[in-house]
Design a protein around this motif. Sequence first.
Motif, mmCIF file in Angstrom:
data_model
loop_
_atom_site.group_PDB
_atom_site.id
_atom_site.type_symbol
_atom_site.label_atom_id
_atom_site.label_comp_id
_atom_site.label_asym_id
_atom_site.label_seq_id
_atom_site.Cartn_x
_atom_site.Cartn_y
_atom_site.Cartn_z
ATOM 1 N N CYS A 12 5.929 -0.640 -0.944
ATOM 2 C CA CYS A 12 4.490 -0.717 -1.196
ATOM 3 C C CYS A 12 4.041 0.413 -2.129
ATOM 4 O O CYS A 12 4.386 1.569 -1.906
ATOM 5 C CB CYS A 12 3.739 -0.614 0.130
ATOM 6 N N CYS A 68 -0.212 -4.207 0.011
ATOM 7 C CA CYS A 68 1.009 -5.024 0.018
ATOM 8 C C CYS A 68 0.891 -6.222 0.964
ATOM 9 O O CYS A 68 1.830 -7.002 1.083
ATOM 10 C CB CYS A 68 2.229 -4.170 0.387
ATOM 11 N N CYS A 73 -1.936 -3.420 5.640
ATOM 12 C CA CYS A 73 -2.141 -2.734 4.362
ATOM 13 C C CYS A 73 -2.570 -3.778 3.346
ATOM 14 O O CYS A 73 -1.871 -4.764 3.137
ATOM 15 C CB CYS A 73 -0.845 -2.035 3.932
ATOM 16 N N CYS A 90 0.369 3.428 4.713
ATOM 17 C CA CYS A 90 1.323 2.328 4.757
ATOM 18 C C CYS A 90 2.740 2.887 4.731
ATOM 19 O O CYS A 90 3.068 3.676 3.865
ATOM 20 C CB CYS A 90 1.101 1.385 3.573
HETATM 21 ZN ZN LIG Z 1 1.414 -1.347 1.945
#
Ligand SMILES: [Zn+2]
Length: 378
Positions: free
Chosen positions: A13, A39, A36, A8
């Motif tokens: 995140c 997040c 992802c 990510c």
């Molecule tokens: Zn993420």
Amino acid sequence: MDPQQVFCPQTDCPARGQSGKGNIGVHSQKEKRFICRACQQTFSARQGTAFFRLRTAEELVTVVVTLLSHGCPPQAAVVAFGLDERTVQAWHARAGQQTRQVHAHLVEQPRDLGQVQADEIWAKLQGLKAWLAMAMQVSTRLWLGGVVAVQRDRSLIEQLVRQIRACALPRPLLICVDGLSTYVNAIRRVFREPLPRHGRRGRQRLQPWRGVSIAQVIKQYARRRVVAVRRRIVQGRQAAVQRLIALTQGHGGINTSYIERLNATFRARMAHLVRRGRTLAKRLSTLEHGMYLVGTVYNFCTDHDSLRIRRQGRPDNAGHRWHRRTPAMAAGLTDHQWTVRELLAYHVPPPRWTPPVRRGRRSKTMQTLIDRWAPDHG
Ligand SMILES: [Zn+2]
């Protein structure tokens, strides 16, 4: 699209930069987007590369950047491909930023350097006069980075020495430089480490790294020609210097010829970069982009005769007896010669997430995040 290989890229995140942890899924095969699950954000497969949000085909961008990295005048690319001059400039800047990040991530890591040579060149490029100070590891020919500035002063040299230190492990090290006295003090100042504290307060005391030798090659000029060369050891023992030279270059004595040859390559490949009529800051940043592009293409994409090694046993399928290597391969940073496209498409991971420092007890949610993504901060 293999989500196991992807991390990510979102800066907010907690999972950023970590791959193979099972949090990434394919969001859209058609649009080449991932999601992802840490997040809940989606992102393009090209985010974090030089190609992100470009509308032009990667092939054309790669061809133009390859030409620029080998000294082709930007104006020639403008004419040859019918591009806008600003487009070519923007691609060059992107490539410069990308290669700088790749360099910081892969090359600026502590390693046993053996011998380093450093040197500066005075570049007179289309009315701009600037200094480029650069360094290389001799045994692998790896370019360790450089600094661009208008003046050849203490700050330029100290920044370069810091760059060398960022690439160095505390092992026996020989640094060969020219006659510029600034180097000696800069090396002594930068190659120090804190002494362990024994409960005493006050300023942290520093001790010099052991095993750092400094040698100088002092050239005397008359009418711009070298008439005499003096070599001397400024720090370190003769035997240690001899050993490091034998280990890293095989033969010869104290010299700076490896970095001088590399400097000539840079000068030729950056000759057409700077355009008149732009602000000084802009021109310096163009030079810096150009330097990182040339240096990183040199490190990762260009093989060298002097780095080839004989294959074990029989020749390969194509009948080659030699295994050709780039400086990055010789330094163990990668196992193959990169294409320029690979370099531009490389994903540099963002720095690992660290949990916010707060007083008192952590919430349960925060503790879960820390356990999963930053267990060493638990
Ligand atoms: Zn993420």
